[in-house]
Design an enzyme around this catalytic site. Structure first.
Site, PDB file in Angstrom:
ATOM      1  N   ARG A 163       0.815  -1.235   0.000  1.00 28.56           N
ATOM      2  CA  ARG A 163       0.000   0.000   0.000  1.00 28.56           C
ATOM      3  C   ARG A 163       0.848   1.284   0.000  1.00 28.56           C
ATOM      4  O   ARG A 163       0.474   2.281   0.602  1.00 28.56           O
ATOM      5  CB  ARG A 163      -0.959   0.035   1.206  1.00 28.56           C
ATOM      6  CG  ARG A 163      -1.942  -1.092   1.239  1.00 28.56           C
ATOM      7  CD  ARG A 163      -2.917  -1.097   0.067  1.00 28.56           C
ATOM      8  NE  ARG A 163      -3.691  -2.318   0.108  1.00 28.56           N
ATOM      9  CZ  ARG A 163      -3.336  -3.436  -0.553  1.00 28.56           C
ATOM     10  NH1 ARG A 163      -2.268  -3.468  -1.335  1.00 28.56           N
ATOM     11  NH2 ARG A 163      -4.070  -4.505  -0.460  1.00 28.56           N
ATOM     12  N   SER A 201     -10.759  -0.612   3.571  1.00 33.27           N
ATOM     13  CA  SER A 201     -10.033  -0.991   4.794  1.00 33.27           C
ATOM     14  C   SER A 201      -9.460   0.247   5.462  1.00 33.27           C
ATOM     15  O   SER A 201      -8.754   1.031   4.828  1.00 33.27           O
ATOM     16  CB  SER A 201      -8.873  -1.933   4.445  1.00 33.27           C
ATOM     17  OG  SER A 201      -9.387  -3.117   3.883  1.00 33.27           O
ATOM     18  N   GLU A 259      -4.473   2.748   6.962  1.00 36.97           N
ATOM     19  CA  GLU A 259      -4.260   2.695   5.508  1.00 36.97           C
ATOM     20  C   GLU A 259      -4.888   3.941   4.880  1.00 36.97           C
ATOM     21  O   GLU A 259      -4.341   4.542   3.961  1.00 36.97           O
ATOM     22  CB  GLU A 259      -4.922   1.433   4.939  1.00 36.97           C
ATOM     23  CG  GLU A 259      -4.827   1.361   3.421  1.00 36.97           C
ATOM     24  CD  GLU A 259      -5.416   0.081   2.845  1.00 36.97           C
ATOM     25  OE1 GLU A 259      -5.214  -0.994   3.442  1.00 36.97           O
ATOM     26  OE2 GLU A 259      -6.068   0.178   1.793  1.00 36.97           O
TER      27      GLU A 259
HETATM   28  C1  LIG Z   1     -15.638  -0.350  -0.998  1.00 40.25           C
HETATM   29  C2  LIG Z   1     -14.159  -0.152  -1.112  1.00 40.25           C
HETATM   30  C3  LIG Z   1     -13.342  -1.226  -1.450  1.00 40.25           C
HETATM   31  C4  LIG Z   1     -11.955  -1.047  -1.552  1.00 40.25           C
HETATM   32  N1  LIG Z   1     -11.177  -2.121  -1.865  1.00 40.25           N
HETATM   33  C5  LIG Z   1      -9.844  -1.971  -1.962  1.00 40.25           C
HETATM   34  C6  LIG Z   1      -9.003  -3.081  -2.272  1.00 40.25           C
HETATM   35  O1  LIG Z   1      -9.454  -4.181  -2.511  1.00 40.25           O
HETATM   36  N2  LIG Z   1      -7.656  -2.855  -2.336  1.00 40.25           N
HETATM   37  C7  LIG Z   1      -7.105  -1.629  -2.097  1.00 40.25           C
HETATM   38  O2  LIG Z   1      -5.873  -1.496  -2.168  1.00 40.25           O
HETATM   39  N3  LIG Z   1      -7.869  -0.564  -1.803  1.00 40.25           N
HETATM   40  C8  LIG Z   1      -9.223  -0.695  -1.733  1.00 40.25           C
HETATM   41  N4  LIG Z   1     -10.006   0.383  -1.422  1.00 40.25           N
HETATM   42  C9  LIG Z   1      -9.364   1.694  -1.153  1.00 40.25           C
HETATM   43  C10 LIG Z   1      -9.244   2.603  -2.383  1.00 40.25           C
HETATM   44  O3  LIG Z   1     -10.267   2.340  -3.329  1.00 40.25           O
HETATM   45  C11 LIG Z   1      -7.896   2.465  -3.062  1.00 40.25           C
HETATM   46  O4  LIG Z   1      -6.832   2.779  -2.205  1.00 40.25           O
HETATM   47  C12 LIG Z   1      -7.821   3.393  -4.289  1.00 40.25           C
HETATM   48  O5  LIG Z   1      -6.718   3.050  -5.049  1.00 40.25           O
HETATM   49  C13 LIG Z   1      -7.732   4.878  -3.921  1.00 40.25           C
HETATM   50  O6  LIG Z   1      -7.856   5.631  -5.126  1.00 40.25           O
HETATM   51  P1  LIG Z   1      -8.584   7.042  -5.127  1.00 40.25           P
HETATM   52  O7  LIG Z   1      -8.493   7.580  -6.508  1.00 40.25           O
HETATM   53  O8  LIG Z   1      -9.942   6.936  -4.543  1.00 40.25           O
HETATM   54  O9  LIG Z   1      -7.623   7.843  -4.177  1.00 40.25           O
HETATM   55  P2  LIG Z   1      -8.009   8.918  -3.033  1.00 40.25           P
HETATM   56  O10 LIG Z   1      -8.765   8.215  -1.961  1.00 40.25           O
HETATM   57  O11 LIG Z   1      -8.637  10.102  -3.652  1.00 40.25           O
HETATM   58  O12 LIG Z   1      -6.568   9.278  -2.515  1.00 40.25           O
HETATM   59  C14 LIG Z   1      -5.775   8.322  -1.831  1.00 40.25           C
HETATM   60  C15 LIG Z   1      -4.355   8.904  -1.704  1.00 40.25           C
HETATM   61  O13 LIG Z   1      -3.797   8.994  -2.993  1.00 40.25           O
HETATM   62  C16 LIG Z   1      -3.379  10.328  -3.284  1.00 40.25           C
HETATM   63  N5  LIG Z   1      -3.629  10.567  -4.707  1.00 40.25           N
HETATM   64  C17 LIG Z   1      -4.794  10.418  -5.378  1.00 40.25           C
HETATM   65  N6  LIG Z   1      -4.619  10.687  -6.678  1.00 40.25           N
HETATM   66  C18 LIG Z   1      -3.315  11.001  -6.838  1.00 40.25           C
HETATM   67  C19 LIG Z   1      -2.507  11.380  -7.949  1.00 40.25           C
HETATM   68  N7  LIG Z   1      -3.012  11.506  -9.179  1.00 40.25           N
HETATM   69  N8  LIG Z   1      -1.208  11.645  -7.734  1.00 40.25           N
HETATM   70  C20 LIG Z   1      -0.667  11.551  -6.491  1.00 40.25           C
HETATM   71  N9  LIG Z   1      -1.375  11.212  -5.403  1.00 40.25           N
HETATM   72  C21 LIG Z   1      -2.678  10.925  -5.576  1.00 40.25           C
HETATM   73  C22 LIG Z   1      -4.248  11.199  -2.379  1.00 40.25           C
HETATM   74  O14 LIG Z   1      -3.610  12.438  -2.105  1.00 40.25           O
HETATM   75  C23 LIG Z   1      -4.349  10.320  -1.139  1.00 40.25           C
HETATM   76  O15 LIG Z   1      -3.197  10.462  -0.321  1.00 40.25           O
HETATM   77  C24 LIG Z   1     -11.386   0.233  -1.320  1.00 40.25           C
HETATM   78  C25 LIG Z   1     -12.225   1.318  -1.016  1.00 40.25           C
HETATM   79  C26 LIG Z   1     -13.585   1.135  -0.899  1.00 40.25           C
HETATM   80  C27 LIG Z   1     -14.461   2.314  -0.570  1.00 40.25           C
END
Ligand SMILES: Cc1cc2nc3c(=O)[nH]c(=O)nc-3n(C[C@H](O)[C@H](O)[C@H](O)COP(=O)(O)OP(=O)(O)OC[C@H]3O[C@@H](n4cnc5c(N)ncnc54)[C@H](O)[C@@H]3O)c2cc1C
Length: 316
Positions: free
Chosen positions: A187, A236, A306
């Site tokens: 992660r 998570s 996380e």
């Molecule tokens: C129902 C559910 C299920 C999930 N299942 C999983 C799973 O199976 N595995 C898993 O790993 N995660 C899971 N997640 C967590 C999440 O979806 C992942 O971590 C996802 O990759 C986050 O992407 P995001 O675009 O929503 O990032 P955000 O939540 O918007 O941001 C997360 C972090 O990334 C940074 N960030 C975002 N975009 C950029 C960019 N372009 N450049 C630099 N930094 C950036 C943000 O500043 C922040 O620190 C789940 C979440 C939910 C709600």
């Protein structure tokens, strides 16, 4: 495009932002609507950048004004403070939602904009019969967020498919990192601080689309049977400690179903906190602190968040 409550008494920053084509700026924008948990106060400035040029100009401007910024992808792995975010929240849009496929006889490369939805990418790859990304089915993030987090599931992670990352440094300079120049861990992408991911090139391999499709279906069923549905959440909350599961430890500490205000440790999966309706970020944070304290005192294990905390958490 500018969407502002008032055009009067514009600050020099706002005046300069208006000169940059390809930005969409909102002032005092509530952030809850941009997160999967539906929690979060306002950002002083919420700015969508539509192109590399607009992003680079924005970053140079913020640097000159000594303004802090943070990135928001799909908001599915963040907890944003009830007080909101001071400074600027940047989200990528426009050009950063593009996708490009290239293939030779054996290999497939896909170059995807950071604002592209992971689920859409996974399904498109499956339709084309390209394998490697099935693990990411159901991850509700953007490609940029998934890369930044090294998102993963079912034994695989983004690091396994990444071939090259394009981005911008905090002062707008372009960055291009090959896979060999990057170090991933659980992660974490260990990107240089302040890096904005703009595009990711991934390498997939050719398979039968029926095979890829049935693997996806299997993983969808596994997800449905184990994760809470119905209430907004951020996935998570904690990383799994080495050799164990955060959810198992929190459940064993007797906290499944524990509520503070309108936030609750899920009755289905104890590593999820759900928003029962109108939950406050402060209450979610208290629940995470309670889980950490209980798991520490009963099992001597330190749970690490996380989910990323964004915004202003103290009164200052
Ligand atoms: C129902 C559910 C299920 C999930 N299942 C999983 C799973 O199976 N595995 C898993 O790993 N995660 C899971 N997640 C967590 C999440 O979806 C992942 O971590 C996802 O990759 C986050 O992407 P995001 O675009 O929503 O990032 P955000 O939540 O918007 O941001 C997360 C972090 O990334 C940074 N960030 C975002 N975009 C950029 C960019 N372009 N450049 C630099 N930094 C950036 C943000 O500043 C922040 O620190 C789940 C979440 C939910 C709600």
């Amino acid at each position: 495009m500018f969407a502002m409550a008032s055009e009067t008494n514009e600050s020099p920053l706002v005046q300069e932002l208006k000169q940059i084509a390809g930005l969409r700026v909102k002032i005092d924008e509530p952030l809850a609507r941009y997160t999967s948990m539906k929690i979060g106060g306002p950002a002083d400035y919420f700015i969508e950048a539509q192109s590399d040029a607009a992003l680079a100009s924005l970053l140079r401007l913020l640097d000159r004004h000594a303004m802090t910024f943070c990135l928001l992808g799909n908001g599915s792995n963040v907890l944003i403070s009830d007080r909101g975010v001071r400074g600027v929240v940047i989200r990528l849009a426009g050009e950063f939602k593009k996708i490009q496929w290239a293939e030779d006889s054996e290999r497939v490369h896909v170059t995807v904009g950071a604002a592209y939805a992971v689920t859409q990418l996974v399904r498109e790859a499956a339709r084309k019969g390209f394998a490697g990304l099935e693990f990411a089915e159901g991850i509700p993030g953007s490609v940029g967020g998934a890369l930044f987090m090294n998102a993963g599931a079912y034994g695989s992670e983004f690091e396994k498919v990444v071939d090259q990352v394009q981005g911008a440094a905090s002062q707008g300079q372009p960055i291009c990192l090959s896979r060999g120049e990057m170090t991933f861990s659980y992660r974490d992408s260990h990107l240089p601080p302040g890096t904005i991911v703009t595009r990711v090139r991934m390498e997939l391999y050719k398979a039968e689309s029926v095979e890829v499709g049935s693997k996806l279906q299997e993983l969808v069923s596994r997800r449905k049977s184990s994760q809470p549905s119905g209430y907004p959440n951020s996935g998570s909350m904690f990383r799994n400690p080495p050799g164990d599961f955060a959810g198992r430890l929190i459940e064993a500490a007797g906290l499944k179903g524990k509520r503070i205000g309108q936030s609750q440790i899920s009755e289905r999966h104890a590593n999820f906190i759900v928003n029962l309706g109108g939950a406050k970020a402060a209450d979610v944070l208290l629940l995470t602190e309670l889980a950490q304290a209980e798991v520490r005192s009963r099992f001597g294990v330190e749970l690490v968040l996380e989910v990323k905390l964004l915004g202003q958490w103290t009164a200052q």
